[in-house]
Design an enzyme around this catalytic site. Structure first.
Site, PDB file in Angstrom:
ATOM      1  N   CYS A  67       0.866  -1.175   0.000  1.00 41.24           N
ATOM      2  CA  CYS A  67       0.000   0.000   0.000  1.00 41.24           C
ATOM      3  C   CYS A  67       0.905   1.227   0.000  1.00 41.24           C
ATOM      4  CB  CYS A  67      -0.885   0.003   1.243  1.00 41.24           C
ATOM      5  SG  CYS A  67      -1.896   1.504   1.367  1.00 41.24           S
ATOM      6  N   CYS A 182      -0.708   3.085  -6.678  1.00 38.54           N
ATOM      7  CA  CYS A 182      -1.675   2.605  -5.690  1.00 38.54           C
ATOM      8  C   CYS A 182      -1.918   1.157  -6.087  1.00 38.54           C
ATOM      9  CB  CYS A 182      -2.973   3.404  -5.765  1.00 38.54           C
ATOM     10  SG  CYS A 182      -4.330   2.651  -4.835  1.00 38.54           S
TER      11      CYS A 182
END
Ligand code: DGL
Length: 254
Positions: A67, A182
């Site tokens: 992440c 992302c």
């Protein structure tokens, strides 16, 4: 493996291929999704605290944080708080993009959180000073990927408008690399390709993250005993049938 939602599964699937003998626990902090909207101090405190419990509950030999929004904020804090635990983070692939671009125009597509991080600005300054980097923060794509993976439906017009600012034309040059910064976005890569104004390389660092994780593992820590199944943990404690099916599709017991 830890993410705010399902994005880290894009790294998990690579890690599984490289490390078939390892057991994986996938943690989705869905109670706090999306991370991209959080203010930094609150998110930092939440994740550092959460890891205390996760480490004691699951006793991992390594923690991977697929992440960008979390890694660019808390990696240093996690290493400080849990010095005995190795952490592998995921940060925008700005260095490889700067090395590969031919046009000199690179875009970084990320959450608003990752775009505003000092960590991201420092990466650009350190590795891409000779390249023009456009940071594009998307408020909708992570949630769109979550919905798409559960329902199979996606509004391509939203994808088009969210990626549109990545495409820059300047003095006869065009953006030739878009960094997927992302981990949710690789799930939308085919749709992005379809609606993009011109072809570019979509840089997905998933395999590189999985390789890095593998390189840090001591082969002696592979257990001989039959492995427990890989599992998924949702911090909300609420697992809808559609999420359960999605996790099962990735070979995870909920
Ligand atoms: N998957 C996350 C990332 O790589 C973020 C999604 C979100 O929670 O906003 O940045």
């Amino acid at each position: 493996m830890f993410d705010s939602g399902i994005g880290g599964l894009t790294v998990l699937r690579e890690a599984r291929v490289l490390m078939p003998d390892r057991r994986f626990v996938y943690v989705a902090d869905d109670a706090a999704f999306p991370y991209g909207d959080w203010e930094e101090e609150g998110l930092r405190a939440r994740i550092v605290d959460l890891f205390g419990r996760l480490i004691s509950d699951h006793q991992p030999v390594l923690c991977v944080i697929p992440c960008n929004t979390a890694s660019t904020l808390v990696l240093a804090d996690l290493r400080k708080a849990y010095p005995a635990m190795p952490f592998v983070g995921t940060v925008p692939a700005i260095k490889p993009a700067a090395e590969r671009t031919r046009s000199g125009l690179v875009s970084v597509l990320a959450t608003p959180g990752t775009v505003k991080r000092q960590y991201t600005r420092d990466l650009i300054q350190q590795w891409a000073s000779k390249v023009e980097v456009r940071l594009v923060g998307s408020v909708r794509l992570a949630a769109l990927a979550e919905a798409y993976m559960r329902s199979g439906f996606i509004d391509e017009e939203i994808v088009r408008s969210e990626i549109e600012p990545c495409f820059v034309e300047e003095d006869g040059r065009r953006t030739d690399i878009v960094v997927l910064a992302c981990t949710h976005y690789p799930f939308l890569a085919n749709r992005m390709r379809k609606v993009a104004p011109w072809p570019v390389d979509w840089l997905d660092p998933a395999e590189a993250i999985a390789r890095r994780a593998m390189s840090l593992l001591d082969p002696a820590t592979v257990e001989d005993a039959p492995r427990l199944p890989d599992k998924a943990v949702f911090t909300s404690g609420r697992i809808e049938p559609v999420s359960r099916r999605l996790m099962q599709g990735f070979g995870l017991v909920v």
